[in-house]
Scaffold this motif. Structure first.
Motif, PDB file in Angstrom:
ATOM      1  N   ASN A  74       0.803  -1.226   0.000  1.00 31.63           N
ATOM      2  CA  ASN A  74       0.000   0.000   0.000  1.00 31.63           C
ATOM      3  C   ASN A  74       0.835   1.276   0.000  1.00 31.63           C
ATOM      4  O   ASN A  74       0.356   2.344  -0.380  1.00 31.63           O
ATOM      5  CB  ASN A  74      -0.963   0.010   1.202  1.00 31.63           C
ATOM      6  CG  ASN A  74      -0.231   0.008   2.535  1.00 31.63           C
ATOM      7  OD1 ASN A  74       0.773  -0.680   2.701  1.00 31.63           O
ATOM      8  ND2 ASN A  74      -0.739   0.766   3.490  1.00 31.63           N
ATOM      9  N   GLU A  77       5.457   1.238  -4.506  1.00 34.30           N
ATOM     10  CA  GLU A  77       5.095   0.799  -5.860  1.00 34.30           C
ATOM     11  C   GLU A  77       6.299   0.950  -6.781  1.00 34.30           C
ATOM     12  O   GLU A  77       7.141   1.839  -6.601  1.00 34.30           O
ATOM     13  CB  GLU A  77       3.918   1.599  -6.416  1.00 34.30           C
ATOM     14  CG  GLU A  77       3.450   1.079  -7.772  1.00 34.30           C
ATOM     15  CD  GLU A  77       2.051   1.542  -8.140  1.00 34.30           C
ATOM     16  OE1 GLU A  77       1.814   1.818  -9.332  1.00 34.30           O
ATOM     17  OE2 GLU A  77       1.196   1.616  -7.240  1.00 34.30           O
ATOM     18  N   THR A 102       0.032   7.468  -9.233  1.00 34.42           N
ATOM     19  CA  THR A 102       0.505   6.855  -7.994  1.00 34.42           C
ATOM     20  C   THR A 102       0.943   7.915  -6.982  1.00 34.42           C
ATOM     21  O   THR A 102       0.641   7.814  -5.789  1.00 34.42           O
ATOM     22  CB  THR A 102       1.680   5.904  -8.286  1.00 34.42           C
ATOM     23  OG1 THR A 102       1.236   4.877  -9.183  1.00 34.42           O
ATOM     24  CG2 THR A 102       2.196   5.263  -7.010  1.00 34.42           C
ATOM     25  N   ALA A 105      -2.094   9.459  -5.515  1.00 38.55           N
ATOM     26  CA  ALA A 105      -2.737   8.514  -4.603  1.00 38.55           C
ATOM     27  C   ALA A 105      -2.012   8.438  -3.271  1.00 38.55           C
ATOM     28  O   ALA A 105      -2.642   8.396  -2.199  1.00 38.55           O
ATOM     29  CB  ALA A 105      -2.803   7.132  -5.247  1.00 38.55           C
ATOM     30  N   THR A 109      -3.515   9.505   0.497  1.00 38.01           N
ATOM     31  CA  THR A 109      -3.729   8.415   1.451  1.00 38.01           C
ATOM     32  C   THR A 109      -2.701   8.539   2.592  1.00 38.01           C
ATOM     33  O   THR A 109      -2.708   9.520   3.310  1.00 38.01           O
ATOM     34  CB  THR A 109      -3.670   7.053   0.733  1.00 38.01           C
ATOM     35  OG1 THR A 109      -4.356   7.147  -0.530  1.00 38.01           O
ATOM     36  CG2 THR A 109      -4.379   5.970   1.528  1.00 38.01           C
ATOM     37  N   ARG A 195      -4.991   5.199  -2.657  1.00 40.69           N
ATOM     38  CA  ARG A 195      -4.428   3.854  -2.576  1.00 40.69           C
ATOM     39  C   ARG A 195      -5.380   2.942  -1.827  1.00 40.69           C
ATOM     40  O   ARG A 195      -5.926   3.291  -0.784  1.00 40.69           O
ATOM     41  CB  ARG A 195      -3.089   3.882  -1.829  1.00 40.69           C
ATOM     42  CG  ARG A 195      -2.000   4.612  -2.537  1.00 40.69           C
ATOM     43  CD  ARG A 195      -1.489   3.895  -3.755  1.00 40.69           C
ATOM     44  NE  ARG A 195      -0.683   2.722  -3.437  1.00 40.69           N
ATOM     45  CZ  ARG A 195      -0.095   1.974  -4.358  1.00 40.69           C
ATOM     46  NH1 ARG A 195      -0.231   2.259  -5.640  1.00 40.69           N
ATOM     47  NH2 ARG A 195       0.638   0.911  -4.004  1.00 40.69           N
ATOM     48  N   THR A 200      -3.662   1.575  -7.064  1.00 40.72           N
ATOM     49  CA  THR A 200      -4.159   2.948  -7.142  1.00 40.72           C
ATOM     50  C   THR A 200      -5.512   2.947  -7.830  1.00 40.72           C
ATOM     51  O   THR A 200      -5.688   2.290  -8.862  1.00 40.72           O
ATOM     52  CB  THR A 200      -3.174   3.826  -7.946  1.00 40.72           C
ATOM     53  OG1 THR A 200      -1.964   3.964  -7.198  1.00 40.72           O
ATOM     54  CG2 THR A 200      -3.740   5.211  -8.210  1.00 40.72           C
TER      55      THR A 200
END
Length: 215
Positions: A74, A77, A102, A105, A109, A195, A200
């Motif tokens: 999470n 990436e 990404t 995201a 988050t 996320r 994503t």
């Protein structure tokens, strides 16, 4: 914001930051004032960029290898390239948009680390596939995309730099969680991403509001 001109100041030319020149306008003075403002703006942006590229406590090669060994999750990436479409064998905007999603995201988050130049299975490809003339050109491109697609308001939440890992260099982008909603500017639209586990996801306006309210 632009200073409001009162009736008494109607003969003054109002500009930003309560600075002004009086009429009749002296052109050299006006040019000097504008150049001063532009230089100040450039200086501030350079300081922000340098602090983003060389933050304290940035991951070194050992830390990056540890992240790769742990695999995607999470808050981690991998992306193979910054702009090069490996399958189509050309530069693709969709590749740039993919990693920008990404970043957005992570900001929306709990933060996270994006490694570019690493395949999904952990194989290190490095940055050579993206065909930049130099590391500086590579990093300037990253900085430009972040500023135009995400915005200067969030640049202090994003730290990035190239890290030598063995014979390759990997782009590491670290994102801190934002207290404000962050949007990706893409083809004239503003898109919201978050996320969920190791992936994503783009949220609709309704889902975005629910997500933000819950956080």
């Amino acid at each position: 914001t632009t200073t409001r001109c009162t009736h008494r100041r109607q003969r003054q030319m109002c500009i930003r930051d309560s600075d002004y020149v009086t009429k009749p306008i002296d052109l050299p003075v006006l040019v000097a004032r504008v150049e001063s403002k532009l230089q100040l703006k450039a200086s501030v942006e350079k300081q922000i960029e340098e602090s983003s590229r060389h933050p304290t406590g940035f991951p070194d090669a050992e830390k990056i290898l540890q992240l790769i060994a742990q695999g995607e999750n999470n808050q981690v990436e991998f992306k193979s390239t910054l702009r090069w479409n490996i399958h189509a064998k050309n530069i693709g905007k969709e590749i740039e948009v993919a990693w920008l999603k990404t970043v957005v995201a992570f900001l929306n988050t709990d933060g996270g680390t994006l490694l570019i130049g690493v395949k999904d299975d952990g194989e290190i490809l490095g940055t050579r596939l993206d065909k930049f003339q130099s590391d500086d050109r590579y990093l300037l491109h990253v900085n430009s995309l972040i500023k135009t697609s995400i915005g200067m308001d969030f640049i202090n939440k994003i730290a990035f730099d190239l890290v030598a890992v063995g014979e390759h260099k990997v782009l590491c982008i670290q994102c801190s969680p934002s207290s404000e909603a962050v949007f990706l500017k893409n083809s004239g639209e503003e898109e919201f991403y978050a996320r969920f586990g190791p992936g994503t996801q783009k949220l609709s306006a309704k889902d975005m509001l629910a997500f933000v309210n819950n956080r």
